[in-house]
Design a protein around this motif. Structure first.
Motif, PDB file in Angstrom:
ATOM      1  N   ALA A  89      50.248  38.447  32.667  1.00 37.56           N
ATOM      2  CA  ALA A  89      48.984  37.713  32.570  1.00 37.56           C
ATOM      3  C   ALA A  89      48.017  38.306  33.584  1.00 37.56           C
ATOM      4  O   ALA A  89      48.358  38.427  34.776  1.00 37.56           O
ATOM      5  CB  ALA A  89      49.195  36.229  32.829  1.00 37.56           C
ATOM      6  N   ASP A  90      46.826  38.697  33.124  1.00 39.72           N
ATOM      7  CA  ASP A  90      45.808  39.282  33.995  1.00 39.72           C
ATOM      8  C   ASP A  90      44.512  38.511  33.824  1.00 39.72           C
ATOM      9  O   ASP A  90      44.159  38.092  32.709  1.00 39.72           O
ATOM     10  CB  ASP A  90      45.572  40.757  33.646  1.00 39.72           C
ATOM     11  N   TYR A  91      43.811  38.346  34.947  1.00 38.56           N
ATOM     12  CA  TYR A  91      42.538  37.632  34.920  1.00 38.56           C
ATOM     13  C   TYR A  91      41.502  38.492  35.630  1.00 38.56           C
ATOM     14  O   TYR A  91      41.733  38.992  36.733  1.00 38.56           O
ATOM     15  CB  TYR A  91      42.659  36.272  35.614  1.00 38.56           C
ATOM     16  N   ARG A  92      40.355  38.689  34.996  1.00 36.41           N
ATOM     17  CA  ARG A  92      39.289  39.514  35.551  1.00 36.41           C
ATOM     18  C   ARG A  92      38.018  38.689  35.699  1.00 36.41           C
ATOM     19  O   ARG A  92      37.581  38.034  34.757  1.00 36.41           O
ATOM     20  CB  ARG A  92      39.014  40.719  34.641  1.00 36.41           C
ATOM     21  N   ARG A  93      37.447  38.768  36.906  1.00 37.76           N
ATOM     22  CA  ARG A  93      36.142  38.178  37.157  1.00 37.76           C
ATOM     23  C   ARG A  93      35.178  39.294  37.546  1.00 37.76           C
ATOM     24  O   ARG A  93      35.498  40.472  37.446  1.00 37.76           O
ATOM     25  CB  ARG A  93      36.247  37.121  38.254  1.00 37.76           C
ATOM     26  N   GLU A  94      34.002  38.932  38.019  1.00 40.70           N
ATOM     27  CA  GLU A  94      32.988  39.941  38.279  1.00 40.70           C
ATOM     28  C   GLU A  94      33.432  40.939  39.340  1.00 40.70           C
ATOM     29  O   GLU A  94      33.239  42.140  39.202  1.00 40.70           O
ATOM     30  CB  GLU A  94      31.690  39.264  38.724  1.00 40.70           C
ATOM     31  N   LEU A 149      36.189  37.586  29.076  1.00 40.98           N
ATOM     32  CA  LEU A 149      35.659  36.583  29.990  1.00 40.98           C
ATOM     33  C   LEU A 149      36.754  35.777  30.664  1.00 40.98           C
ATOM     34  O   LEU A 149      36.468  34.907  31.483  1.00 40.98           O
ATOM     35  CB  LEU A 149      34.726  35.624  29.234  1.00 40.98           C
ATOM     36  N   GLY A 150      38.001  36.018  30.341  1.00 43.13           N
ATOM     37  CA  GLY A 150      39.066  35.202  30.903  1.00 43.13           C
ATOM     38  C   GLY A 150      40.371  35.958  30.986  1.00 43.13           C
ATOM     39  O   GLY A 150      40.396  37.187  31.068  1.00 43.13           O
ATOM     40  N   ARG A 181      43.132  42.620  43.246  1.00 46.56           N
ATOM     41  CA  ARG A 181      42.154  43.665  43.564  1.00 46.56           C
ATOM     42  C   ARG A 181      40.775  43.033  43.683  1.00 46.56           C
ATOM     43  O   ARG A 181      40.436  42.117  42.942  1.00 46.56           O
ATOM     44  CB  ARG A 181      42.136  44.755  42.481  1.00 46.56           C
ATOM     45  N   HIS A 182      39.988  43.575  44.607  1.00 50.28           N
ATOM     46  CA  HIS A 182      38.640  43.046  44.832  1.00 50.28           C
ATOM     47  C   HIS A 182      37.710  44.194  45.193  1.00 50.28           C
ATOM     48  O   HIS A 182      38.098  45.116  45.930  1.00 50.28           O
ATOM     49  CB  HIS A 182      38.649  42.012  45.966  1.00 50.28           C
ATOM     50  N   GLU A 238      40.150  41.008  40.346  1.00 53.20           N
ATOM     51  CA  GLU A 238      41.172  41.061  39.304  1.00 53.20           C
ATOM     52  C   GLU A 238      42.508  40.644  39.927  1.00 53.20           C
ATOM     53  O   GLU A 238      42.836  41.074  41.044  1.00 53.20           O
ATOM     54  CB  GLU A 238      41.311  42.476  38.735  1.00 53.20           C
ATOM     55  N   TYR A 239      43.248  39.826  39.229  1.00 49.63           N
ATOM     56  CA  TYR A 239      44.588  39.481  39.702  1.00 49.63           C
ATOM     57  C   TYR A 239      45.478  39.206  38.499  1.00 49.63           C
ATOM     58  O   TYR A 239      45.013  38.864  37.398  1.00 49.63           O
ATOM     59  CB  TYR A 239      44.576  38.295  40.667  1.00 49.63           C
ATOM     60  N   GLY A 240      46.767  39.403  38.712  1.00 50.64           N
ATOM     61  CA  GLY A 240      47.707  39.235  37.612  1.00 50.64           C
ATOM     62  C   GLY A 240      49.122  39.066  38.115  1.00 50.64           C
ATOM     63  O   GLY A 240      49.437  39.267  39.291  1.00 50.64           O
ATOM     64  N   ILE A 241      49.984  38.690  37.185  1.00 55.45           N
ATOM     65  CA  ILE A 241      51.399  38.501  37.474  1.00 55.45           C
ATOM     66  C   ILE A 241      52.195  39.019  36.287  1.00 55.45           C
ATOM     67  O   ILE A 241      51.764  38.906  35.131  1.00 55.45           O
ATOM     68  CB  ILE A 241      51.730  37.010  37.757  1.00 55.45           C
TER      69      ILE A 241
END
Length: 554
Positions: free
Chosen positions: A388-393, A355-356, A426-427, A396-399
């Motif tokens: 660090a990666d973050y995923r939503r519905e 979720l995060g 990414r979207h 997705e984005y990360g560094i």
């Protein structure tokens, strides 16, 4: 351009139409079986400019554009007899005038062809097949025959033999044969024994190979206890290698190899441990196997899950060469390698979904030093990776950040140090009959080199960017229309060498023509462009490729 491919194309299309209109499950069918087929044709034009030494394409210098073609036909045969014997076949044929794809001067080539006959407890394979006994005896594909029989008492016997397929191209012919017996005396125990013989049967006048003969014997086993929580596997092998059967002074070299591994999972809560050891003497040679000679290795790996949020995976490995007096290495070189990865996920959903953000850290180290004096090898490599990666519905984005250091402790060694940062985004979304997928990657790398003489450090800076987009349309046609666009670019600023700029572009437009029953057909248009530009012109190079692809499966 050779246009004889149109005959094959017409045959394939006619077969597809007949198979579709007949309503059968196969393109061609009969009682008890049939044949499925897939056909692909590519017609493409290529052009290059600049430094032709960098070209990997089949391009005629006298033409501005070179038009080539390639087509492939794949056939899958299936038949079941009244005695419940299954017969299957697979054939992959390619026809092309592209010299970069041709094997020798063959415009038409059977890439792979296999016929398999399978009964209740036995099987027989003919043609291009593959087999794996063990790493030390046999682990590769070949052209020949393979037979297997399984006994109800828990015994399995495998017999095989074959030759190398392209003896005329490699300038020698090799024949081999092998046998393997596997037994399961206990539910928790498996034992195996293998033997493989290989030898050169013919050498062409310009061959660089020797007329060798190779025999390898091997025994292996597996013991599994405590519901597979404790597993012990291992293998020991003995090889006999005669370098040249035509030379009466050539002697047979005999050496051994063995490996063993112990897996404990889990031993404490969520902790799994793997311990492996391998010792391969310098003279151990297995022509048909996969192994590295003159090597001793000890490795320990762990996989630890203290909770759903934390995970730690790592290994430590030590290996060296120069094991015996017969080794070609006079002074052994010792290597120590360590790699540890830690992953942390702060938020976990009820269904174990993320979720995060997800945080990762990886540390890698490799050290090597020789035992001679003065040392011929003495260096270290250290790498730290943070992400660090973050995923939503829909997004997705990360560094990520990578620090790498290479230290050469020799008097004339060159040290290197680099920093790299990469960002990704990414979207994907679906709306109004369209599926969108877009992504972007950007990165920067800074590298410093330090030489012993004279001494000012040399620095390089490299910038990279990449974009990809895909749109699938289902609004105006009952079948998918797909547009794929990708482009990337990089700029490299070099302190003492020519600066380089590179750009790439890829565009694909594909349309599904029909998708009905077992018949699927689509067509695609592609364009690729690559351009390299250097400040001094030495690395200037570019290429353009336009392609039309037609694919049909039935």
């Amino acid at each position: 351009m050779n246009r004889s491919y149109t005959i094959c194309t017409c045959i394939v299309i006619l077969t597809a139409v007949l198979g579709f209109t007949s309503g059968s499950l196969y393109a061609v069918d009969w009682e008890g079986g049939g044949i499925d087929a897939a056909y692909r044709m590519d017609i493409y034009a290529q052009r290059i400019y600049g430094n032709r030494g960098n070209a990997s394409l089949d391009v005629d210098d006298d033409r501005k554009w070179n038009v080539l073609y390639a087509e492939r036909l794949t056939l899958n045969l299936s038949h079941t007899t009244d005695e419940d014997i299954d017969i299957t076949g697979f054939f992959d044929i390619r026809h092309t005038d592209d010299e970069s794809l041709m094997v020798g001067d063959e415009h038409v080539r059977l890439l792979s062809g296999t016929v398999t006959i399978r009964g209740e407890r036995w099987s027989l394979e003919l043609g291009d097949t593959a087999a794996t006994f063990t790493n030390y005896t046999l682990s590769r594909g070949f052209f020949g025959v393979r037979g297997a029989y399984s006994h109800p008492a828990g015994l399995e016997l495998i017999l095989l033999g074959g030759i190398n397929r392209d003896g005329r191209l490699v300038r020698y012919e090799r024949a081999f044969g092998g046998v393997r017996l596997v037994a399961d005396p206990k539910p928790w125990m498996t034992l195996g024994a293998s033997y493989v013989h290989a030898e050169i049967t013919k050498l062409f006048y310009d061959s660089t190979e020797t007329a060798y003969r190779n025999d390898v014997f091997s025994v292996d086993g597996r013991i599994s206890l405590c519901d597979d929580r404790l597993v012990l596997v291992g293998e020991g092998a003995l090889s006999f290698y005669l370098d040249d059967m035509r030379n009466p002074r050539s002697k047979t070299v005999r050496d051994m190899a063995f490996w063993t591994a112990l897996s404990l999972e889990p031993i404490v809560d969520d902790l799994s441990v793997l311990i492996a050891y391998e010792y391969v003497e310098p003279g151990f040679i297995s022509v048909m196997g996969t192994h590295a000679a003159d090597l001793e290795t000890l490795a320990v790996g762990i996989d630890y899950h203290p909770s759903d949020r934390w995970r730690c995976v790592g290994y430590w490995r030590f290996y060296r060469d120069g094991l015996t007096d017969t080794s070609e290495v006079l002074f052994p070189t010792y290597h120590v390698e360590t790699d540890v990865m830690v992953e942390y996920t702060p938020r976990i959903g009820a269904d174990d979904t993320c979720l995060g953000p997800v945080f990762t850290a990886n540390v890698y180290y490799l050290g090597a030093h020789a035992t001679d004096d003065p040392k011929s090898v003495n260096d270290e490599t250290f790498r730290l990776t943070l992400g660090a990666d973050y995923r939503r519905e829909h997004t997705e984005y990360g560094i990520g950040y990578v620090y790498e250091q290479f230290l050469d402790h020799l008097s004339d060694g060159i040290d290197r140090e680099s920093h790299a940062v990469e960002c990704t985004w990414r979207h994907h979304h679906t709306a109004f009959g369209f599926d969108y997928r877009i992504g972007c990657v950007m990165g920067v790398k800074y590298e410093t080199r330090r030489e012993p003489y004279p001494t000012d450090p040399t620095t390089d800076l490299k910038l990279e960017a990449e974009f990809k987009g895909e749109v699938v349309c289902r609004r105006f046609s009952p079948y998918d229309t797909t547009l794929l666009v990708g482009c990337s670019g990089s700029v490299e600023d070099r302190r003492e060498r020519a600066n380089v700029r590179r750009g790439e572009l890829h565009v694909t437009l594909s349309q599904v023509l029909v998708k009905r029953g077992d018949l699927t057909a689509w067509i695609a248009l592609e364009f690729d462009a690559t351009h390299d530009r250097a400040s001094d012109g030495s690395e200037r190079y570019g290429e353009r490729i336009g392609r039309i692809t037609f694919f049909m499966e039935f």
